[in-house]
Design an enzyme around this catalytic site. Structure first.
Site, PDB file in Angstrom:
ATOM      1  N   CYS A  61       3.802   3.620   1.551  1.00 25.89           N
ATOM      2  CA  CYS A  61       3.152   4.734   2.225  1.00 25.89           C
ATOM      3  C   CYS A  61       2.507   4.298   3.541  1.00 25.89           C
ATOM      4  O   CYS A  61       1.970   3.192   3.642  1.00 25.89           O
ATOM      5  CB  CYS A  61       2.101   5.333   1.291  1.00 25.89           C
ATOM      6  SG  CYS A  61       1.316   6.813   1.908  1.00 25.89           S
ATOM      7  N   HIS A 174       0.025   0.744   7.893  1.00 24.92           N
ATOM      8  CA  HIS A 174       0.432   0.787   6.491  1.00 24.92           C
ATOM      9  C   HIS A 174      -0.770   1.155   5.627  1.00 24.92           C
ATOM     10  O   HIS A 174      -1.896   0.720   5.883  1.00 24.92           O
ATOM     11  CB  HIS A 174       0.993  -0.568   6.056  1.00 24.92           C
ATOM     12  CG  HIS A 174       1.863  -0.484   4.849  1.00 24.92           C
ATOM     13  ND1 HIS A 174       1.361  -0.550   3.576  1.00 24.92           N
ATOM     14  CD2 HIS A 174       3.202  -0.310   4.728  1.00 24.92           C
ATOM     15  CE1 HIS A 174       2.360  -0.446   2.708  1.00 24.92           C
ATOM     16  NE2 HIS A 174       3.488  -0.291   3.381  1.00 24.92           N
ATOM     17  N   HIS A 175      -0.522   1.979   4.609  1.00 20.81           N
ATOM     18  CA  HIS A 175      -1.624   2.471   3.779  1.00 20.81           C
ATOM     19  C   HIS A 175      -2.311   1.353   3.002  1.00 20.81           C
ATOM     20  O   HIS A 175      -3.445   1.509   2.535  1.00 20.81           O
ATOM     21  CB  HIS A 175      -1.101   3.535   2.809  1.00 20.81           C
ATOM     22  CG  HIS A 175      -2.119   4.573   2.446  1.00 20.81           C
ATOM     23  ND1 HIS A 175      -3.423   4.267   2.107  1.00 20.81           N
ATOM     24  CD2 HIS A 175      -2.042   5.926   2.380  1.00 20.81           C
ATOM     25  CE1 HIS A 175      -4.085   5.378   1.833  1.00 20.81           C
ATOM     26  NE2 HIS A 175      -3.289   6.396   2.006  1.00 20.81           N
ATOM     27  N   SER A 176      -1.654   0.221   2.855  1.00 21.63           N
ATOM     28  CA  SER A 176      -2.279  -0.893   2.132  1.00 21.63           C
ATOM     29  C   SER A 176      -3.498  -1.430   2.871  1.00 21.63           C
ATOM     30  O   SER A 176      -4.365  -2.075   2.282  1.00 21.63           O
ATOM     31  CB  SER A 176      -1.270  -2.030   1.928  1.00 21.63           C
ATOM     32  OG  SER A 176      -0.805  -2.524   3.173  1.00 21.63           O
TER      33      SER A 176
END
Length: 513
Positions: A61, A174-176
């Site tokens: 995501c 990046h969603h991380s």
């Protein structure tokens, strides 16, 4: 601007030990030059469960934040500002890599060349439709993954005059790296008040009403009843959550995405509505902004689906009731599960014992969105408030977060990601609401006209984010154009729903719900 108070990477650290680490995320493997073993404790950080989850194929995501500015964007100023702020944050100068020997994903600090993260394409100043170009450009970003050999973020600068801005900056990451609360807190740390270039923006906070001591007996009865309700609603929601994992799916409506929708290109659109109008409705009905947001979503989806079903049946009218009976449509609502809620100062989030820690500290709540066409438009808000009040008494968000972590610890990230993806894919839409600055702000000297964040990569055909800024509320959507071919019609239905609520409370003698 000043820094964020975080120490930059030591440029004297020796670089060159291979350590057998690589990047694996569905992209071609590439060796990452890491830091010497003796620096491992200082320069390595184990990846959190959420980081590992967001680096699986099922939940790969991304976040995109579109920032419209009232002036052209000076690339050199932005670069200098990023060098003194953003890259000093650990997540923006680290790589999520896998140690081949131990099989563990870690954040490994590396050197950052900001020049490699700024993209400023040459543009035709005489283009026919700047707004269409911006939409096409931002939508194209959903089809290209980030370069996994450098920190997972990039900034795009588009000096194109649109109907809302003179220049547009796009932050893709990046969603991380972090959730919405973390990213908004970081962006706010890079901004200043437009009225005072030396002052940080005012951080919104929830106001608590003073409580009158009702006496011991009443207080005991209240807390006993409160705990009973929390237990009951949590059990009910946990059962429904487990049922959703196993078999319970939303109705196949024209808004529901099919298999693989999380990996399809998305169309990014947004619409700005009046936050003051929302406050008029809120105050008239003694609600919260979240109640109004969910009421708008419920009404907008009902109007949109009614029109789509009308076209499907050859009626072509949105005025008559074309909706099938008993439509099950649910939203996966993102909830912040930190003990300390709301937007926080970045320095507070970075403290070791902070209750508002940086990262992905969110859980999912599965919320019903009843689809109907009631005679009284305020019935949408009444239904939404009833549902939200029950959700406030439930621990479903914490249950979903803990369940995902437990599954990951026992079965691994891939299994946990597939289960989470299955839950989300059994619902129709993802909804998030993040509060923003209360006054106009500047981003490295560039005054913002709007902010439109959204996400893509989750198994939904429609993702909607509500982002407040001053007296505005931006509705930002990422949609699958194969499922939602007319996203601006959906924007119209959401905007018209607010206008419908405002007219209802203005014309009627409404004194709360």
């Amino acid at each position: 601007m000043g820094s964020l108070g975080l120490k930059p990477i030591d440029t004297k650290t020796k670089i060159g030990s291979k350590m057998g680490v690589n990047t694996t995320n569905g992209h071609k493997n590439s060796t990452v030059v890491a830091i010497e073993p003796e620096q491992e404790r200082q320069e390595h950080e184990p990846a959190s469960p959420a980081t590992r989850l967001f680096h699986t194929k099922s939940l790969n995501c991304y976040i995109i934040a579109i920032l419209g500015c009232t002036t052209k964007i000076n690339r050199d100023v932005i670069k200098k500002g990023l060098e003194s702020t953003l890259v000093n944050h650990p997540r923006f100068r680290s790589l999520p890599v896998v140690d081949e020997k131990k099989g563990i994903r870690k954040w490994v600090k590396t050197r950052v060349n900001v020049e490699d993260h700024i993209i400023c394409p040459d543009l035709d100043t005489d283009m026919d439709s700047p707004d269409e170009f911006l939409e096409n450009y931002t939508s194209s970003l959903t089809t290209t993954p980030l370069d996994m050999t450098k920190p997972l973020w990039e900034v795009h600068i588009l000096n194109v005059k649109t109907s809302e801005a003179e220049g547009v900056g796009i932050l893709k990451l990046h969603h991380s790296i972090g959730d919405g609360i973390s990213i908004i807190s970081l962006i706010l740390a890079c901004t200043r008040k437009a009225s005072d270039p030396e002052a940080l923006p005012t951080i919104p906070s929830s106001t608590k009403k003073e409580k009158v001591d009702p006496g011991f007996l009443r207080r005991f009865c209240y807390y006993f009843w409160f705990l009973c309700m929390v237990f009951w609603y949590t059990v009910v929601d946990a059962v429904m959550f487990l049922a959703t994992i196993l078999f319970l799916k939303d109705t196949e409506t024209p808004m529901k995405g099919g298999a693989g929708v999380g990996h399809t290109p998305k169309r990014l659109v947004h619409r700005t509505i009046s936050l003051d109008d929302m406050k008029i409705v809120k105050n008239a009905l003694n609600l919260t902004i979240n109640d109004v947001v969910m009421g708008i979503a419920q009404a907008g989806f009902s109007r949109y689906l009614n029109r789509r079903y009308g076209y499907k049946n050859g009626k072509g009218s949105s005025k008559t009731n074309n909706l099938p009976n008993n439509i099950r449509l649910r939203g996966s609502v993102v909830f912040n599960i930190r003990p300390s809620t709301g937007i926080k100062a970045l320095a507070e989030m970075m403290e070791k014992k902070s209750k508002a820690k940086w990262g992905n500290k969110v859980g999912y709540v599965l919320t019903r969105l009843p689809i109907s066409l009631p005679d009284n438009p305020l019935d949408y808000i009444r239904q939404a408030k009833t549902i939200i009040d029950k959700k406030k008494l439930s621990l479903e968000s914490r249950f979903s977060f803990a369940a995902a972590k437990l599954t990951q610890d026992i079965f691994g990230s891939q299994v946990a990601a597939k289960i989470t993806s299955r839950v989300l894919s059994h619902t129709t839409v993802l909804i998030s609401n993040v509060v923003g600055p209360q006054e106009e702000i500047t981003f490295f000297g560039h005054k913002l006209s709007y902010a439109a964040p959204t996400t893509f990569g989750l198994p939904h055909a429609v993702t909607i984010h509500f982002q407040s800024y001053c007296n505005k509320m931006t509705i930002s959507m990422a949609v699958d154009p194969q499922v939602i071919p007319d996203p601006y019609q959906l924007c119209d239905d959401l905007q018209d729903s607010l206008q419908m609520f405002k007219e209802a409370v203005t014309n009627q003698d409404v004194k709360g719900i």
